[in-house]
Design a protein around this motif. Structure first.
Motif, PDB file in Angstrom:
ATOM      1  N   ALA A  13      23.917  21.936  34.040  1.00 34.97           N
ATOM      2  CA  ALA A  13      24.355  22.264  32.681  1.00 34.97           C
ATOM      3  C   ALA A  13      23.844  21.226  31.708  1.00 34.97           C
ATOM      4  CB  ALA A  13      25.881  22.339  32.606  1.00 34.97           C
ATOM      5  N   ALA A  14      23.547  21.674  30.504  1.00 36.83           N
ATOM      6  CA  ALA A  14      23.232  20.791  29.384  1.00 36.83           C
ATOM      7  C   ALA A  14      24.309  21.000  28.329  1.00 36.83           C
ATOM      8  CB  ALA A  14      21.852  21.094  28.806  1.00 36.83           C
ATOM      9  N   VAL A  15      24.893  19.899  27.880  1.00 30.49           N
ATOM     10  CA  VAL A  15      25.974  19.916  26.899  1.00 30.49           C
ATOM     11  C   VAL A  15      25.398  19.546  25.537  1.00 30.49           C
ATOM     12  CG1 VAL A  15      28.056  18.691  26.152  1.00 30.49           C
ATOM     13  CG2 VAL A  15      27.818  19.415  28.539  1.00 30.49           C
ATOM     14  N   GLN A  16      25.519  20.442  24.577  1.00 30.05           N
ATOM     15  CA  GLN A  16      25.055  20.175  23.209  1.00 30.05           C
ATOM     16  C   GLN A  16      26.221  19.648  22.372  1.00 30.05           C
ATOM     17  OE1 GLN A  16      21.794  22.446  21.578  1.00 30.05           O
ATOM     18  NE2 GLN A  16      23.146  23.225  19.980  1.00 30.05           N
ATOM     19  N   MET A  17      25.980  18.544  21.656  1.00 32.99           N
ATOM     20  CA  MET A  17      27.048  17.901  20.897  1.00 32.99           C
ATOM     21  C   MET A  17      26.611  17.669  19.451  1.00 32.99           C
ATOM     22  SD  MET A  17      28.473  15.104  23.687  1.00 32.99           S
ATOM     23  CE  MET A  17      29.756  14.525  22.549  1.00 32.99           C
ATOM     24  N   ARG A  18      27.568  17.253  18.650  1.00 35.99           N
ATOM     25  CA  ARG A  18      27.308  16.799  17.285  1.00 35.99           C
ATOM     26  C   ARG A  18      28.088  15.496  17.115  1.00 35.99           C
ATOM     27  NH1 ARG A  18      28.429  21.206  13.092  1.00 35.99           N
ATOM     28  NH2 ARG A  18      26.520  22.053  14.022  1.00 35.99           N
ATOM     29  N   SER A  19      27.605  14.446  17.766  1.00 37.06           N
ATOM     30  CA  SER A  19      28.327  13.182  17.792  1.00 37.06           C
ATOM     31  C   SER A  19      28.448  12.597  16.391  1.00 37.06           C
ATOM     32  CB  SER A  19      27.626  12.179  18.707  1.00 37.06           C
ATOM     33  OG  SER A  19      27.690  12.611  20.051  1.00 37.06           O
ATOM     34  N   GLY A  20      29.645  12.085  16.094  1.00 35.40           N
ATOM     35  CA  GLY A  20      29.882  11.427  14.834  1.00 35.40           C
ATOM     36  C   GLY A  20      29.897   9.919  14.992  1.00 35.40           C
ATOM     37  N   GLU A  21      30.642   9.237  14.138  1.00 33.55           N
ATOM     38  CA  GLU A  21      30.637   7.781  14.128  1.00 33.55           C
ATOM     39  C   GLU A  21      31.755   7.163  14.964  1.00 33.55           C
ATOM     40  OE1 GLU A  21      30.641   6.726   9.984  1.00 33.55           O
ATOM     41  OE2 GLU A  21      28.484   7.112   9.780  1.00 33.55           O
ATOM     42  N   PRO A  48      23.886  14.669  25.601  1.00 35.67           N
ATOM     43  CA  PRO A  48      22.698  14.299  24.816  1.00 35.67           C
ATOM     44  C   PRO A  48      22.514  12.784  24.665  1.00 35.67           C
ATOM     45  CG  PRO A  48      24.235  15.654  23.532  1.00 35.67           C
ATOM     46  CD  PRO A  48      24.942  15.228  24.753  1.00 35.67           C
ATOM     47  N   GLU A  49      21.383  12.438  24.086  1.00 39.29           N
ATOM     48  CA  GLU A  49      21.159  11.068  23.626  1.00 39.29           C
ATOM     49  C   GLU A  49      22.256  10.683  22.635  1.00 39.29           C
ATOM     50  OE1 GLU A  49      17.553   8.409  21.675  1.00 39.29           O
ATOM     51  OE2 GLU A  49      17.793  10.486  21.024  1.00 39.29           O
ATOM     52  N   MET A  50      22.662   9.415  22.682  1.00 45.54           N
ATOM     53  CA  MET A  50      23.675   8.871  21.771  1.00 45.54           C
ATOM     54  C   MET A  50      24.956   9.711  21.771  1.00 45.54           C
ATOM     55  SD  MET A  50      22.974   6.012  20.578  1.00 45.54           S
ATOM     56  CE  MET A  50      21.617   5.054  21.235  1.00 45.54           C
ATOM     57  N   THR A  51      25.394  10.054  22.973  1.00 44.62           N
ATOM     58  CA  THR A  51      26.670  10.749  23.117  1.00 44.62           C
ATOM     59  C   THR A  51      27.791   9.953  22.461  1.00 44.62           C
ATOM     60  OG1 THR A  51      26.059  11.909  25.161  1.00 44.62           O
ATOM     61  CG2 THR A  51      28.388  11.463  24.820  1.00 44.62           C
ATOM     62  N   GLY A  52      27.764   8.628  22.607  1.00 45.94           N
ATOM     63  CA  GLY A  52      28.863   7.783  22.144  1.00 45.94           C
ATOM     64  C   GLY A  52      29.038   7.747  20.642  1.00 45.94           C
ATOM     65  N   ALA A  53      27.945   7.715  19.904  1.00 46.38           N
ATOM     66  CA  ALA A  53      28.034   7.683  18.440  1.00 46.38           C
ATOM     67  C   ALA A  53      26.636   7.696  17.841  1.00 46.38           C
ATOM     68  CB  ALA A  53      28.785   6.450  17.951  1.00 46.38           C
ATOM     69  N   LEU A  54      26.520   8.334  16.687  1.00 41.43           N
ATOM     70  CA  LEU A  54      25.322   8.248  15.858  1.00 41.43           C
ATOM     71  C   LEU A  54      25.732   7.550  14.563  1.00 41.43           C
ATOM     72  CD1 LEU A  54      23.718  11.745  16.467  1.00 41.43           C
ATOM     73  CD2 LEU A  54      22.634   9.549  16.928  1.00 41.43           C
ATOM     74  N   ILE A  55      25.252   6.318  14.395  1.00 44.99           N
ATOM     75  CA  ILE A  55      25.649   5.486  13.258  1.00 44.99           C
ATOM     76  C   ILE A  55      24.397   4.843  12.679  1.00 44.99           C
ATOM     77  CG2 ILE A  55      27.079   3.573  12.471  1.00 44.99           C
ATOM     78  CD1 ILE A  55      28.814   3.954  14.954  1.00 44.99           C
ATOM     79  N   ARG A  56      24.084   5.186  11.443  1.00 47.63           N
ATOM     80  CA  ARG A  56      22.872   4.643  10.831  1.00 47.63           C
ATOM     81  C   ARG A  56      23.093   3.240  10.264  1.00 47.63           C
ATOM     82  NH1 ARG A  56      19.012   8.187   6.893  1.00 47.63           N
ATOM     83  NH2 ARG A  56      19.401   9.636   8.583  1.00 47.63           N
ATOM     84  N   ASP A  57      24.291   2.963   9.714  1.00 50.09           N
ATOM     85  CA  ASP A  57      24.569   1.670   9.104  1.00 50.09           C
ATOM     86  C   ASP A  57      24.589   0.561  10.156  1.00 50.09           C
ATOM     87  OD1 ASP A  57      25.672   0.138   6.618  1.00 50.09           O
ATOM     88  OD2 ASP A  57      27.053  -0.363   8.248  1.00 50.09           O
ATOM     89  N   GLU A 222      27.820  12.819  10.718  1.00 52.75           N
ATOM     90  CA  GLU A 222      28.577  12.031   9.756  1.00 52.75           C
ATOM     91  C   GLU A 222      27.718  10.997   9.039  1.00 52.75           C
ATOM     92  OE1 GLU A 222      33.212  11.665  11.004  1.00 52.75           O
ATOM     93  OE2 GLU A 222      31.810  10.551  12.249  1.00 52.75           O
ATOM     94  N   ASP A 223      26.723  10.446   9.733  1.00 49.01           N
ATOM     95  CA  ASP A 223      25.904   9.400   9.116  1.00 49.01           C
ATOM     96  C   ASP A 223      24.778   9.963   8.258  1.00 49.01           C
ATOM     97  OD1 ASP A 223      24.057  10.283  10.981  1.00 49.01           O
ATOM     98  OD2 ASP A 223      23.596   8.289  11.777  1.00 49.01           O
ATOM     99  N   GLY A 224      24.732  11.293   8.107  1.00 47.44           N
ATOM    100  CA  GLY A 224      23.763  11.915   7.217  1.00 47.44           C
ATOM    101  C   GLY A 224      22.527  12.467   7.880  1.00 47.44           C
ATOM    102  N   ARG A 225      22.283  12.108   9.130  1.00 43.65           N
ATOM    103  CA  ARG A 225      21.087  12.647   9.791  1.00 43.65           C
ATOM    104  C   ARG A 225      21.343  14.086  10.224  1.00 43.65           C
ATOM    105  NH1 ARG A 225      20.095   8.671  14.481  1.00 43.65           N
ATOM    106  NH2 ARG A 225      21.684   7.468  13.405  1.00 43.65           N
ATOM    107  N   GLU A 226      20.253  14.819  10.423  1.00 42.66           N
ATOM    108  CA  GLU A 226      20.346  16.201  10.874  1.00 42.66           C
ATOM    109  C   GLU A 226      19.477  16.375  12.104  1.00 42.66           C
ATOM    110  OE1 GLU A 226      20.278  20.726   8.993  1.00 42.66           O
ATOM    111  OE2 GLU A 226      19.378  19.058   7.886  1.00 42.66           O
ATOM    112  N   THR A 227      20.074  16.882  13.180  1.00 43.06           N
ATOM    113  CA  THR A 227      19.340  17.051  14.429  1.00 43.06           C
ATOM    114  C   THR A 227      19.184  18.528  14.761  1.00 43.06           C
ATOM    115  OG1 THR A 227      21.402  16.735  15.676  1.00 43.06           O
ATOM    116  CG2 THR A 227      19.980  14.804  15.371  1.00 43.06           C
TER     117      THR A 227
END
Length: 292
Positions: A13-21, A48-57, A222-227
């Protein structure tokens, strides 16, 4: 509990996410989706990559990430793997290394909760896109230096993360080391995903006669990026056998049969037929090319 077959076919299985901060919220989302995948019979589940968090700052990122032994995503994944009796592959999460640098690290947990493998992303996403986006992954993360191939069930699994997809030599080396399943958890930008995601994943499968499992981040974060989303599972002949054809959180499941990798490599024996060669540039010494 996961049900294991002693040989042959198993469900991935592949799990698709929308990880926030928030790593805590993301760990909870991961758990919900992993349980859904296990409920569909998957015994190998990839996030996915960066399951834990996507944080640009930069400062917020430094405050959110911690060492592997204290990381909530790692702890949650370990618990889930043991409870559900599955191979759980955290596509990657940011891990604070002992030297104070961050690693973009994939982790694989076995059905007993043990850490079977870790892989630090080798190729850093340092690019300037024509829509104004600019990324310097090397400013935040220390690149890895070691490819990883390990056995799970009756298949060998090769590791990669996101931008690694654009370096076919990594996948060729893993296939030459016996990998029948290549993994590409990712957080592809929408622009690059729309242009290249499907064709590159199918190409890596075809070139190496291997399955490709690619769990993706998707949507506006949440950090503004779009995947881009569009998590895929591709068979060794290059056919898409499962896809989340959107950017919403989702689970996709497909059967993996290692014998199909062997069959594809018999039909097109390019791994066996590869040869070393030299490159004559016409100026100075010849450069060596490797068959692998």
């Amino acid at each position: 509990m996961g049900v294991f077959k002693t040989a042959g076919v198993f469900k991935a299985a592949a799990v698709q996410m929308r990880s926030g901060e928030s790593p805590e919220r993301n760990a909870a989302d991961m758990e919900r989706l992993v349980r859904e995948a296990a409920g569909q019979g998957a015994i190998y589940i990839q996030t996915p990559e960066m399951t834990g968090a996507l944080i640009r700052d930069k400062e917020a990122r430094a405050a959110s990430f911690t060492s592997q032994d204290k990381d909530i995503v790692v702890a949650t994944a370990r618990k889930l793997a043991s409870e559900l009796g599955i191979f759980l592959h955290v596509g990657s999460t940011a891990i604070l290394r002992a030297d104070g640098k961050l690693a973009n690290r994939a982790l694989l947990f076995g059905p007993d909760g043990a850490t079977l493998a870790t892989y630090d992303k080798i190729h850093m996403f340092d690019v300037d896109l024509d829509n104004g986006e600019s990324w310097r992954e090397s400013a935040a993360y220390e690149p890895g230096t070691e490819a990883v191939v390990i056995p799970i069930n009756d298949a060998k699994l090769g590791f990669a993360v996101c931008y690694d997809l654009r370096f076919p030599q990594l996948f060729r080396a893993e296939a030459m080391a016996g990998a029948e399943v290549l993994t590409v958890p990712a957080a592809f930008t929408r622009q690059t995903g729309e242009a290249h995601w499907h064709v590159l994943l199918r190409a890596r499968a075809i070139e190496n006669g291997a399955y490709v499992v690619a769990a993706a981040q998707g949507g506006l974060h949440e950090d503004g990026r779009e995947t881009y989303g569009h998590s895929l599972i591709v068979d060794p002949w290059g056919r898409i056998i499962a896809e989340a054809a959107h950017d919403e959180p989702a689970v996709i499941v497909a059967e993996i049969d290692p014998a199909q990798s062997l069959a594809a490599r018999k039909k097109i024996p390019n791994l066996r037929n590869a040869r070393d060669f030299t490159i004559n540039t016409g100026e100075g010494p010849r450069l060596r090319g490797a068959a692998s």
